[in-house]
Design a protein around this motif. Structure first.
Motif, PDB file in Angstrom:
ATOM      1  N   THR A  20      65.398 -22.734  14.480  1.00 12.69           N
ATOM      2  CA  THR A  20      66.117 -21.759  14.691  1.00 12.69           C
ATOM      3  C   THR A  20      66.167 -20.247  14.826  1.00 12.69           C
ATOM      4  OG1 THR A  20      67.576 -23.266  14.643  1.00 12.69           O
ATOM      5  CG2 THR A  20      68.811 -21.888  14.813  1.00 12.69           C
ATOM      6  N   PHE A  21      65.896 -20.287  13.485  1.00  9.65           N
ATOM      7  CA  PHE A  21      66.135 -18.765  13.392  1.00  9.65           C
ATOM      8  C   PHE A  21      64.248 -18.497  13.875  1.00  9.65           C
ATOM      9  CE2 PHE A  21      68.718 -19.788   9.780  1.00  9.65           C
ATOM     10  CZ  PHE A  21      69.584 -18.592   9.936  1.00  9.65           C
ATOM     11  N   THR A  22      63.620 -19.195  14.375  1.00  7.97           N
ATOM     12  CA  THR A  22      62.342 -18.210  14.485  1.00  7.97           C
ATOM     13  C   THR A  22      62.750 -17.793  16.099  1.00  7.97           C
ATOM     14  OG1 THR A  22      60.734 -20.187  13.625  1.00  7.97           O
ATOM     15  CG2 THR A  22      60.106 -18.843  15.646  1.00  7.97           C
ATOM     16  N   HIS A  23      63.264 -18.586  16.474  1.00  7.95           N
ATOM     17  CA  HIS A  23      64.033 -18.134  18.207  1.00  7.95           C
ATOM     18  C   HIS A  23      64.897 -17.209  18.074  1.00  7.95           C
ATOM     19  CE1 HIS A  23      67.051 -18.775  21.777  1.00  7.95           C
ATOM     20  NE2 HIS A  23      65.875 -18.957  22.459  1.00  7.95           N
ATOM     21  N   ALA A  24      66.099 -17.023  17.017  1.00  6.24           N
ATOM     22  CA  ALA A  24      66.646 -16.449  16.644  1.00  6.24           C
ATOM     23  C   ALA A  24      66.078 -14.559  17.233  1.00  6.24           C
ATOM     24  CB  ALA A  24      68.254 -16.324  15.379  1.00  6.24           C
ATOM     25  N   ARG A  25      64.699 -14.867  15.968  1.00  4.10           N
ATOM     26  CA  ARG A  25      64.139 -13.410  15.432  1.00  4.10           C
ATOM     27  C   ARG A  25      63.507 -13.285  17.166  1.00  4.10           C
ATOM     28  NH1 ARG A  25      63.026 -12.168   9.999  1.00  4.10           N
ATOM     29  NH2 ARG A  25      60.373 -11.770  11.126  1.00  4.10           N
ATOM     30  N   TRP A  26      63.545 -13.899  17.732  1.00  3.02           N
ATOM     31  CA  TRP A  26      62.145 -13.780  18.855  1.00  3.02           C
ATOM     32  C   TRP A  26      63.409 -13.504  19.717  1.00  3.02           C
ATOM     33  CZ3 TRP A  26      63.193 -16.053  23.663  1.00  3.02           C
ATOM     34  CH2 TRP A  26      62.312 -15.920  24.949  1.00  3.02           C
ATOM     35  N   GLU A  27      64.330 -13.553  19.956  1.00  3.79           N
ATOM     36  CA  GLU A  27      65.275 -12.689  20.537  1.00  3.79           C
ATOM     37  C   GLU A  27      66.034 -11.679  20.673  1.00  3.79           C
ATOM     38  OE1 GLU A  27      68.923 -16.021  22.642  1.00  3.79           O
ATOM     39  OE2 GLU A  27      68.846 -15.196  20.804  1.00  3.79           O
ATOM     40  N   GLN A  28      65.871 -11.608  18.861  1.00  5.06           N
ATOM     41  CA  GLN A  28      66.070  -9.911  18.743  1.00  5.06           C
ATOM     42  C   GLN A  28      64.470  -9.570  18.360  1.00  5.06           C
ATOM     43  OE1 GLN A  28      67.013 -10.011  14.579  1.00  5.06           O
ATOM     44  NE2 GLN A  28      68.530 -12.083  15.015  1.00  5.06           N
ATOM     45  N   GLY A  29      63.168  -9.586  19.703  1.00  7.64           N
ATOM     46  CA  GLY A  29      62.979  -8.986  19.090  1.00  7.64           C
ATOM     47  C   GLY A  29      61.501  -8.567  18.670  1.00  7.64           C
ATOM     48  N   LEU A  30      62.001  -9.104  17.280  1.00  2.00           N
ATOM     49  CA  LEU A  30      60.759  -8.994  16.193  1.00  2.00           C
ATOM     50  C   LEU A  30      59.831  -9.690  16.281  1.00  2.00           C
ATOM     51  CD1 LEU A  30      62.976 -10.004  13.158  1.00  2.00           C
ATOM     52  CD2 LEU A  30      62.033  -7.593  14.190  1.00  2.00           C
ATOM     53  N   HIS A  34      58.356 -15.599  13.528  1.00  2.00           N
ATOM     54  CA  HIS A  34      57.325 -17.050  13.343  1.00  2.00           C
ATOM     55  C   HIS A  34      58.674 -17.366  11.890  1.00  2.00           C
ATOM     56  CE1 HIS A  34      56.706 -21.219  13.237  1.00  2.00           C
ATOM     57  NE2 HIS A  34      56.073 -20.885  11.862  1.00  2.00           N
ATOM     58  N   VAL A  35      59.059 -18.407  11.526  1.00  2.00           N
ATOM     59  CA  VAL A  35      60.524 -18.613  10.825  1.00  2.00           C
ATOM     60  C   VAL A  35      59.379 -19.738   9.549  1.00  2.00           C
ATOM     61  CG1 VAL A  35      62.238 -19.344   9.247  1.00  2.00           C
ATOM     62  CG2 VAL A  35      62.147 -17.156  11.020  1.00  2.00           C
ATOM     63  N   PRO A  36      58.797 -19.926   9.306  1.00  5.00           N
ATOM     64  CA  PRO A  36      57.784 -21.088   8.900  1.00  5.00           C
ATOM     65  C   PRO A  36      59.043 -22.168   8.049  1.00  5.00           C
ATOM     66  CG  PRO A  36      57.238 -19.582   7.062  1.00  5.00           C
ATOM     67  CD  PRO A  36      58.125 -19.230   8.538  1.00  5.00           C
ATOM     68  N   THR A  37      57.986 -23.326   7.510  1.00  2.58           N
ATOM     69  CA  THR A  37      59.402 -24.831   7.070  1.00  2.58           C
ATOM     70  C   THR A  37      59.445 -23.582   5.375  1.00  2.58           C
ATOM     71  OG1 THR A  37      57.740 -25.991   7.242  1.00  2.58           O
ATOM     72  CG2 THR A  37      59.266 -26.547   8.564  1.00  2.58           C
ATOM     73  N   CYS A  38      60.842 -24.458   4.857  1.00  4.52           N
ATOM     74  CA  CYS A  38      60.648 -23.836   3.002  1.00  4.52           C
ATOM     75  C   CYS A  38      60.097 -24.787   2.445  1.00  4.52           C
ATOM     76  CB  CYS A  38      62.503 -24.314   3.236  1.00  4.52           C
ATOM     77  SG  CYS A  38      62.794 -22.638   3.610  1.00  4.52           S
ATOM     78  N   CYS A  39      59.528 -24.995   1.224  1.00  2.93           N
ATOM     79  CA  CYS A  39      59.284 -25.945   0.643  1.00  2.93           C
ATOM     80  C   CYS A  39      60.520 -26.160   0.383  1.00  2.93           C
ATOM     81  CB  CYS A  39      59.015 -25.249  -0.805  1.00  2.93           C
ATOM     82  SG  CYS A  39      57.787 -23.879  -0.704  1.00  2.93           S
ATOM     83  N   MET A  40      60.368 -28.186   0.217  1.00  5.49           N
ATOM     84  CA  MET A  40      61.935 -29.052   0.034  1.00  5.49           C
ATOM     85  C   MET A  40      62.321 -28.689  -1.142  1.00  5.49           C
ATOM     86  SD  MET A  40      61.568 -30.466   2.907  1.00  5.49           S
ATOM     87  CE  MET A  40      63.002 -32.278   2.296  1.00  5.49           C
ATOM     88  N   PRO A  41      61.949 -28.522  -2.279  1.00  2.00           N
ATOM     89  CA  PRO A  41      62.409 -28.774  -3.475  1.00  2.00           C
ATOM     90  C   PRO A  41      62.813 -27.295  -4.021  1.00  2.00           C
ATOM     91  CG  PRO A  41      59.922 -29.091  -4.426  1.00  2.00           C
ATOM     92  CD  PRO A  41      59.814 -28.426  -2.648  1.00  2.00           C
ATOM     93  N   PHE A  42      62.683 -26.064  -2.978  1.00  2.00           N
ATOM     94  CA  PHE A  42      63.846 -25.322  -2.898  1.00  2.00           C
ATOM     95  C   PHE A  42      64.751 -25.653  -1.960  1.00  2.00           C
ATOM     96  CE2 PHE A  42      64.823 -21.774  -0.821  1.00  2.00           C
ATOM     97  CZ  PHE A  42      65.410 -20.841  -1.703  1.00  2.00           C
TER      98      PHE A  42
END
Ligand SMILES: CC(C)(COP(=O)(O)OP(=O)(O)OC[C@H]1O[C@@H](n2cnc3c(N)ncnc32)[C@H](O)[C@@H]1OP(=O)(O)O)[C@@H](O)C(=O)NCCC(=O)NCCS
Length: 318
Positions: A20-30, A34-42
């Motif tokens: 979702t955030f990768t798509h949103a940032r692409w839409e904003q023209g950044l 690409h927003v990678p996946t988070c570390c699971m413990p985090f």
């Protein structure tokens, strides 16, 4: 179907977040969208802060959207909130936000807000409709910590980390953290946050004393958020100095943070401060820290922040 988020949901939530955030940032023209996946413990630690206010929305046994909620005493905030691009515009975002906000209110939140990308006009429209007003930027200020040029604390100061204490001393330090936090913001409590960090090994809390009287504290992450990121930054997202003459303690505070950065084998310290606290923000810029990121803070009508703007108060709702 809207339901509470469970630990077992986190893998799928992680994937929805990245897509979702990768798509949103692409839409904003950044360019770097690409927003990678988070570390699971985090993510797991994130969920443990206030699971009662964190929700997912699902259909056909797949998660379509989610929201996390956080409560530090009576300071409540939400985020991230995401709905998969294919399912946006159907009221899911509104339902998730409503449920989370209601849970925070039921738990006694007196301040309630969130932070979002300042560039996203769409989000501003969405949140204003839900009675969240945009306010100040929260800015990440960074400084490299030299491993050779080591400054020592002046003799009248002393610093200690929570992880360096045990038993009764650690419990006393927890009480001190809450007393200090309360002087920065009457709604704020941080001992639960410090305990969670220790439990997950994700960071620590440090206390600063002047002539044995506590004058400040810092709570920060030493571990990375994203799997593919390099581990390089100490990120201080809660803390401050309580004296009216806090300017006198600022050098010692920064020396303490540099010591922490070195001990954690990191290269940079990042201090997160709202531009609402203009004196503190200006003082850090004068000390040579540089802005590296900014988010826009929204506060729900009737649930405004209670901290005075002239205190030195680091805090970020992320
Ligand atoms: C922001 C987001 C969560 C919204 O979710 P959504 O399911 O698409 O939103 P909804 O369909 O629930 O919309 C809720 C309301 O906001 C309104 N809205 C949406 N965009 C709007 C805009 N640009 N201006 C005004 N109103 C807007 C909708 O019309 C709707 O109004 P209604 O309640 O009167 O019907 C979703 O777009 C998203 O995941 N975006 C990418 C990730 C992100 O930026 N997350 C938020 C930052 S943490």
């Amino acid at each position: 179907m809207l339901r509470h988020m469970q630990i077992e949901d986190l893998r799928e939530v992680n994937s929805v977040l990245s897509r979702t955030f990768t798509h949103a940032r692409w839409e904003q023209g950044l360019q770097a969208y690409h927003v990678p996946t988070c570390c699971m413990p985090f993510l797991e630690m994130y969920l443990q802060r206030f699971p009662h206010g964190s929700y997912v929305i699902e259909g056909r046994h797949r998660i379509r959207g989610f929201i996390f909620a956080h409560l530090w005493g009576k300071v409540g905030w939400v985020g991230p909130l995401a709905v998969l691009p294919d399912w946006q515009g159907r009221g899911y975002g509104r339902d998730l936000l409503d449920a989370s906000v209601q849970s925070l209110k039921d738990a006694g939140a007196a301040t309630l807000g969130l932070e979002s990308a300042p560039l996203s006009y769409r989000n501003i429209g969405f949140y204003v409709k839900k009675h969240f007003m945009p306010g100040y930027l929260t800015v990440d200020l960074s400084r490299e910590v030299q491993s050779r040029k080591i400054e020592r604390l002046p003799p009248s100061y002393r610093a200690e980390s929570l992880s360096g204490l045990d038993g009764a001393a650690q419990r006393r330090a927890m009480d001190t953290l809450d007393q200090l936090a309360n002087q920065l913001d009457p709604n704020l409590q941080v001992s639960g946050e410090a305990a969670l960090l220790r439990r997950y090994g994700y960071g620590d809390a440090w206390l600063l004393y002047h002539h044995d009287a506590p004058v400040g504290f810092a709570i920060g992450h030493t571990e990375k958020y994203y799997e593919k990121e390099k581990r390089r930054h100490l990120k201080v997202y809660l803390g401050g100095l309580i004296r009216r003459t806090w300017q006198d303690d600022l050098d010692a505070f920064l020396i303490m943070l540099a010591q922490w950065t070195r001990e954690a084998k990191l290269k940079y310290m990042i201090l997160r401060i709202s531009a609402r606290h203009q004196d503190g923000f200006r003082a850090l810029i004068r000390k040579g820290l540089e802005p590296v990121h900014a988010d826009l803070r929204f506060v729900l009508n009737g649930y405004e922040e209670r901290s005075r703007s002239e205190v030195f108060y680091l805090n970020k709702w992320e």
